[in-house]
Design a protein around this motif. Sequence first.
Motif, PDB file in Angstrom:
ATOM      1  N   THR A 145      -0.449   2.447   2.112  1.00  0.00           N
ATOM      2  CA  THR A 145      -0.792   2.017   3.466  1.00  0.00           C
ATOM      3  C   THR A 145      -0.043   2.858   4.492  1.00  0.00           C
ATOM      4  O   THR A 145       1.025   3.401   4.220  1.00  0.00           O
ATOM      5  N   PHE A 146      -0.619   2.953   5.669  1.00  0.00           N
ATOM      6  CA  PHE A 146      -0.068   3.757   6.758  1.00  0.00           C
ATOM      7  C   PHE A 146      -0.095   2.984   8.068  1.00  0.00           C
ATOM      8  O   PHE A 146      -0.582   3.478   9.073  1.00  0.00           O
ATOM      9  N   GLY A 147       0.375   1.771   8.067  1.00  0.00           N
ATOM     10  CA  GLY A 147       0.400   0.983   9.296  1.00  0.00           C
ATOM     11  C   GLY A 147      -0.952   0.376   9.615  1.00  0.00           C
ATOM     12  O   GLY A 147      -1.784   0.171   8.725  1.00  0.00           O
ATOM     13  N   GLN A 148      -1.157   0.129  10.901  1.00  0.00           N
ATOM     14  CA  GLN A 148      -2.390  -0.523  11.333  1.00  0.00           C
ATOM     15  C   GLN A 148      -3.062   0.267  12.438  1.00  0.00           C
ATOM     16  O   GLN A 148      -2.408   1.005  13.173  1.00  0.00           O
ATOM     17  N   ASP A 149      -4.375   0.062  12.544  1.00  0.00           N
ATOM     18  CA  ASP A 149      -5.096   0.697  13.638  1.00  0.00           C
ATOM     19  C   ASP A 149      -5.079  -0.232  14.851  1.00  0.00           C
ATOM     20  O   ASP A 149      -4.433  -1.285  14.835  1.00  0.00           O
ATOM     21  N   ARG A 150      -5.782   0.143  15.905  1.00  0.00           N
ATOM     22  CA  ARG A 150      -5.751  -0.650  17.144  1.00  0.00           C
ATOM     23  C   ARG A 150      -6.399  -2.023  16.991  1.00  0.00           C
ATOM     24  O   ARG A 150      -6.233  -2.885  17.839  1.00  0.00           O
ATOM     25  N   TYR A 151      -7.149  -2.220  15.910  1.00  0.00           N
ATOM     26  CA  TYR A 151      -7.756  -3.528  15.642  1.00  0.00           C
ATOM     27  C   TYR A 151      -6.916  -4.343  14.662  1.00  0.00           C
ATOM     28  O   TYR A 151      -7.390  -5.336  14.118  1.00  0.00           O
ATOM     29  N   GLN A 152      -5.703  -3.881  14.407  1.00  0.00           N
ATOM     30  CA  GLN A 152      -4.761  -4.544  13.498  1.00  0.00           C
ATOM     31  C   GLN A 152      -5.232  -4.555  12.045  1.00  0.00           C
ATOM     32  O   GLN A 152      -4.881  -5.437  11.272  1.00  0.00           O
ATOM     33  N   ARG A 153      -6.038  -3.564  11.674  1.00  0.00           N
ATOM     34  CA  ARG A 153      -6.456  -3.418  10.279  1.00  0.00           C
ATOM     35  C   ARG A 153      -5.448  -2.519   9.569  1.00  0.00           C
ATOM     36  O   ARG A 153      -4.996  -1.522  10.134  1.00  0.00           O
ATOM     37  N   THR A 154      -5.115  -2.849   8.335  1.00  0.00           N
ATOM     38  CA  THR A 154      -4.202  -2.032   7.555  1.00  0.00           C
ATOM     39  C   THR A 154      -4.934  -0.768   7.101  1.00  0.00           C
ATOM     40  O   THR A 154      -5.983  -0.843   6.474  1.00  0.00           O
ATOM     41  N   LEU A 155      -4.377   0.381   7.446  1.00  0.00           N
ATOM     42  CA  LEU A 155      -4.967   1.670   7.090  1.00  0.00           C
ATOM     43  C   LEU A 155      -4.401   2.138   5.753  1.00  0.00           C
ATOM     44  O   LEU A 155      -3.202   1.989   5.496  1.00  0.00           O
ATOM     45  N   ALA A 156      -5.254   2.723   4.918  1.00  0.00           N
ATOM     46  CA  ALA A 156      -4.793   3.163   3.601  1.00  0.00           C
ATOM     47  C   ALA A 156      -5.601   4.349   3.098  1.00  0.00           C
ATOM     48  O   ALA A 156      -6.746   4.556   3.512  1.00  0.00           O
ATOM     49  N   ARG A 157      -4.973   5.110   2.226  1.00  0.00           N
ATOM     50  CA  ARG A 157      -5.660   6.123   1.428  1.00  0.00           C
ATOM     51  C   ARG A 157      -5.536   5.649  -0.008  1.00  0.00           C
ATOM     52  O   ARG A 157      -4.457   5.257  -0.448  1.00  0.00           O
ATOM     53  N   CYS A 158      -6.647   5.699  -0.730  1.00  0.00           N
ATOM     54  CA  CYS A 158      -6.662   5.186  -2.092  1.00  0.00           C
ATOM     55  C   CYS A 158      -7.251   6.216  -3.047  1.00  0.00           C
ATOM     56  O   CYS A 158      -8.164   6.964  -2.676  1.00  0.00           O
ATOM     57  N   VAL A 159      -6.733   6.202  -4.273  1.00  0.00           N
ATOM     58  CA  VAL A 159      -7.219   7.100  -5.304  1.00  0.00           C
ATOM     59  C   VAL A 159      -7.579   6.311  -6.553  1.00  0.00           C
ATOM     60  O   VAL A 159      -7.050   5.233  -6.807  1.00  0.00           O
ATOM     61  N   ILE A 160      -8.515   6.868  -7.298  1.00  0.00           N
ATOM     62  CA  ILE A 160      -8.822   6.408  -8.649  1.00  0.00           C
ATOM     63  C   ILE A 160      -8.596   7.639  -9.513  1.00  0.00           C
ATOM     64  O   ILE A 160      -9.293   8.646  -9.337  1.00  0.00           O
ATOM     65  N   GLY A 161      -7.617   7.567 -10.377  1.00  0.00           N
ATOM     66  CA  GLY A 161      -7.267   8.765 -11.136  1.00  0.00           C
ATOM     67  C   GLY A 161      -6.771   9.823 -10.170  1.00  0.00           C
ATOM     68  O   GLY A 161      -5.821   9.609  -9.444  1.00  0.00           O
ATOM     69  N   ASP A 162      -7.480  10.949 -10.109  1.00  0.00           N
ATOM     70  CA  ASP A 162      -7.076  12.000  -9.190  1.00  0.00           C
ATOM     71  C   ASP A 162      -8.081  12.203  -8.055  1.00  0.00           C
ATOM     72  O   ASP A 162      -8.059  13.207  -7.371  1.00  0.00           O
ATOM     73  N   LEU A 163      -8.974  11.225  -7.851  1.00  0.00           N
ATOM     74  CA  LEU A 163      -9.982  11.339  -6.798  1.00  0.00           C
ATOM     75  C   LEU A 163      -9.753  10.326  -5.682  1.00  0.00           C
ATOM     76  O   LEU A 163      -9.606   9.129  -5.937  1.00  0.00           O
ATOM     77  N   TYR A 164      -9.757  10.813  -4.470  1.00  0.00           N
ATOM     78  CA  TYR A 164      -9.648   9.950  -3.298  1.00  0.00           C
ATOM     79  C   TYR A 164     -10.981   9.254  -3.053  1.00  0.00           C
ATOM     80  O   TYR A 164     -12.038   9.882  -3.126  1.00  0.00           O
ATOM     81  N   LEU A 165     -10.945   7.969  -2.748  1.00  0.00           N
ATOM     82  CA  LEU A 165     -12.184   7.239  -2.448  1.00  0.00           C
ATOM     83  C   LEU A 165     -12.890   7.857  -1.242  1.00  0.00           C
ATOM     84  O   LEU A 165     -14.110   7.950  -1.209  1.00  0.00           O
ATOM     85  N   GLY A 166     -12.111   8.275  -0.252  1.00  0.00           N
ATOM     86  CA  GLY A 166     -12.697   8.903   0.937  1.00  0.00           C
ATOM     87  C   GLY A 166     -13.450  10.172   0.596  1.00  0.00           C
ATOM     88  O   GLY A 166     -14.550  10.413   1.111  1.00  0.00           O
ATOM     89  N   SER A 167     -12.902  10.971  -0.279  1.00  0.00           N
ATOM     90  CA  SER A 167     -13.566  12.200  -0.700  1.00  0.00           C
ATOM     91  C   SER A 167     -14.895  11.871  -1.384  1.00  0.00           C
ATOM     92  O   SER A 167     -15.920  12.510  -1.138  1.00  0.00           O
ATOM     93  N   TRP A 168     -14.857  10.850  -2.235  1.00  0.00           N
ATOM     94  CA  TRP A 168     -16.065  10.415  -2.928  1.00  0.00           C
ATOM     95  C   TRP A 168     -17.150   9.996  -1.930  1.00  0.00           C
ATOM     96  O   TRP A 168     -18.303  10.391  -2.049  1.00  0.00           O
ATOM     97  N   MET A 169     -16.768   9.196  -0.954  1.00  0.00           N
ATOM     98  CA  MET A 169     -17.736   8.689   0.020  1.00  0.00           C
ATOM     99  C   MET A 169     -18.301   9.794   0.906  1.00  0.00           C
ATOM    100  O   MET A 169     -19.502   9.860   1.164  1.00  0.00           O
ATOM    101  N   VAL A 170     -17.439  10.673   1.397  1.00  0.00           N
ATOM    102  CA  VAL A 170     -17.879  11.734   2.309  1.00  0.00           C
ATOM    103  C   VAL A 170     -18.679  12.796   1.560  1.00  0.00           C
ATOM    104  O   VAL A 170     -19.736  13.225   2.027  1.00  0.00           O
ATOM    105  N   ARG A 171     -18.219  13.204   0.397  1.00  0.00           N
ATOM    106  CA  ARG A 171     -18.920  14.243  -0.378  1.00  0.00           C
ATOM    107  C   ARG A 171     -20.309  13.771  -0.818  1.00  0.00           C
ATOM    108  O   ARG A 171     -21.239  14.558  -0.929  1.00  0.00           O
ATOM    109  N   SER A 172     -20.466  12.478  -1.052  1.00  0.00           N
ATOM    110  CA  SER A 172     -21.773  11.936  -1.453  1.00  0.00           C
ATOM    111  C   SER A 172     -22.723  11.803  -0.271  1.00  0.00           C
ATOM    112  O   SER A 172     -23.905  11.550  -0.451  1.00  0.00           O
TER     113      SER A 172
END
Length: 160
Positions: free
Chosen positions: A91-118
Amino acid sequence: MIRKTVPLLFALSFLLCLPASAKSLIGKARVVDGDTIIVSGERLRLMGFDAPESKQTCLSPVGIERPCGRKATEYLDLVLSTVDHQVACKTFGQDRYQRTLARCVIGDLYLGSWMVRSGHAVVWPRGDQWYLADQDDARLAKRGLWAGQFEFPWVWRRAR
């Protein structure tokens, strides 16, 4: 045995290399929408990208309206349900809407990379541009959103 150990080692090194102020979470994830998951009971807004809203629609290459927001959610759910690994998040704190921000991985792949690349999500314009190469790849290959016409999620939200 080595094949199963490598993703776990990557996830642990991912968690160890991030700032001490960040919180680590490891566990099974439940999908809320295309850029939000719940891990260990904590709701996480995946940072660096933006997925279409659940009710957002887009146009296919031949101009047919399709539920791209629902498709983004379904795709993330499919990714998480077909892998045999736990999600490792920082986690990396919260955004202006008080949501917890995070980067997540499964194995060696970032979920964000999976979503954007698809093509099911786009790079957040006011962010760190972490997934820009993934977006360029999806755009050039005309995957997902890039196959037809769409409004960027932040534009769609502002209009509504």
